[in-house]
Design a protein around this motif. Structure first.
Motif, mmCIF file in Angstrom:
data_model
loop_
_atom_site.group_PDB
_atom_site.id
_atom_site.type_symbol
_atom_site.label_atom_id
_atom_site.label_comp_id
_atom_site.label_asym_id
_atom_site.label_seq_id
_atom_site.Cartn_x
_atom_site.Cartn_y
_atom_site.Cartn_z
ATOM 1 N N TYR A 134 7.566 -23.140 29.062
ATOM 2 C CA TYR A 134 8.568 -23.679 30.108
ATOM 3 C C TYR A 134 9.301 -24.895 29.492
ATOM 4 O O TYR A 134 8.824 -25.422 28.377
ATOM 5 N N SER A 135 10.599 -24.916 30.147
ATOM 6 C CA SER A 135 11.534 -26.065 29.493
ATOM 7 C C SER A 135 12.274 -26.483 30.545
ATOM 8 O O SER A 135 12.633 -25.751 31.386
ATOM 9 N N GLY A 136 12.649 -27.822 30.542
ATOM 10 C CA GLY A 136 13.609 -28.362 31.493
ATOM 11 C C GLY A 136 14.313 -29.524 31.120
ATOM 12 O O GLY A 136 13.803 -30.432 30.314
ATOM 13 N N SER A 137 15.681 -29.780 31.662
ATOM 14 C CA SER A 137 16.191 -31.027 31.252
ATOM 15 C C SER A 137 17.437 -31.182 32.391
ATOM 16 O O SER A 137 18.145 -30.418 32.799
ATOM 17 N N ARG A 138 17.165 -32.542 32.774
ATOM 18 C CA ARG A 138 18.145 -32.856 34.027
ATOM 19 C C ARG A 138 19.404 -33.188 33.582
ATOM 20 O O ARG A 138 19.939 -33.339 32.547
ATOM 21 N N TRP A 139 20.394 -32.798 34.750
ATOM 22 C CA TRP A 139 21.402 -32.671 34.384
ATOM 23 C C TRP A 139 22.158 -34.320 34.056
ATOM 24 O O TRP A 139 23.009 -34.416 33.298
ATOM 25 N N ARG A 146 9.200 -30.050 27.473
ATOM 26 C CA ARG A 146 8.985 -28.546 26.864
ATOM 27 C C ARG A 146 7.285 -28.405 26.878
ATOM 28 O O ARG A 146 6.712 -29.506 26.438
ATOM 29 N N LEU A 147 7.144 -27.260 27.192
ATOM 30 C CA LEU A 147 5.557 -27.077 27.697
ATOM 31 C C LEU A 147 5.471 -25.523 27.066
ATOM 32 O O LEU A 147 6.172 -24.628 27.397
ATOM 33 N N ARG A 148 4.452 -25.103 25.950
ATOM 34 C CA ARG A 148 3.857 -23.964 25.770
ATOM 35 C C ARG A 148 2.436 -23.840 25.878
ATOM 36 O O ARG A 148 1.711 -24.786 25.095
ATOM 37 N N VAL A 197 2.154 -26.768 22.795
ATOM 38 C CA VAL A 197 3.502 -27.769 22.630
ATOM 39 C C VAL A 197 3.545 -28.366 23.747
ATOM 40 O O VAL A 197 3.368 -27.814 25.159
ATOM 41 N N LEU A 198 3.606 -29.849 24.013
ATOM 42 C CA LEU A 198 3.916 -30.484 25.276
ATOM 43 C C LEU A 198 4.599 -31.696 24.853
ATOM 44 O O LEU A 198 4.136 -32.620 23.910
#
Length: 244
Positions: A134-139, A146-148, A197-198
């Motif tokens: 999973y990954s995410g970044s706010r606009w 980031r998570l695996r 990964v976290l």
């Protein structure tokens, strides 16, 4: 005690959906580190003497609006990630308080009208064998993650597992009012999970300045397909009775 199955029927859902490929990452915090984040009407719930904050990335699938027949195509599938803690209303009912909600589908920002803290961003979810990323970044670029994880064998949930994952209402605050949104779905099928990964800045962006008390408790779930999200209604004002 938190119920493993839904506490109420949602007869007229505002939204239908599946919450799929979900990971639960839960950190224990000192209760004092969390108490200032929800509104004063709500009490921070504790388990084992700690307040818990959960990072829960997942995929919203088969999303349908109230009044649209289930046989018709729904909204696109999209990723969402919640950062939440656990609270109780003074009347004793437990629920979620969202510290932030990241979403890859901007129309969901309409839920800000009742105080849901949605932020638009670029999110991704992918699976390769037993590994889920999973990954995410706010606009706005003020938070990312980031998570695996590696999913393991199914588990029979313990009392703590149920407490961390099974809540049947969310509280929000808007226009000086506390609002409640009920949810109904089948019990979560939970499995062990191991973090590879976290990396995240969501907790500090939400106002958590302290480090957690220990390593996170992690679960994985393939998901629940029959989620019914009820209409949001204002909570009745709560007044503490003064002694006679």
């Amino acid at each position: 005690m938190v119920a493993y199955e839904a506490e109420q029927r949602v007869v007229l859902p505002a939204l239908r959906a599946g919450w799929m490929t979900q990971t639960f990452v839960h950190w224990p915090f000192r209760p004092e580190a969390v108490r200032a984040l929800p509104p004063e009407e709500l009490v921070v719930d504790e388990y084992g003497g700690a307040a818990w904050v959960g990072l829960t990335p997942f995929v919203m699938a088969d999303v349908g609006l109230h009044g649209v027949p289930a046989t018709l195509p729904g909204l696109p599938t999209f990723a969402e990630t919640n950062l939440r803690t656990y609270v109780r209303h003074p009347d004793g009912r437990d629920g979620l308080w969202f510290l932030s909600i990241e979403v890859a589908f901007p129309p969901m920002l309409a839920a800000r009208a009742i105080g849901a803290p949605y932020s638009p961003g670029s999110l991704s979810v992918s699976a390769n064998g037993n590994t889920v990323s999973y990954s995410g970044s706010r606009w706005s670029r003020d938070a990312s993650y980031r998570l695996r994880v590696r999913r393991g064998d199914p588990i029979q949930p313990t009392e703590r597992d149920v407490w961390l994952t099974s809540r049947w209402r969310a509280y929000t605050r808007r226009l000086g009012l506390l609002w409640e949104t009920p949810v109904e779905h089948e019990p979560w099928p939970l499995a062990h999970a191991t973090v590879d990964v976290l990396e995240e800045t969501l907790t500090t962006a939400a106002g958590l300045k302290e480090a957690p008390l220990g390593e996170p408790v992690v679960h994985f779930s393939e998901g629940v397909r029959q989620v019914r999200i009820g209409l949001t209604t204002p909570c009745a004002p709560w007044r503490v009775r003064q002694p006679a």
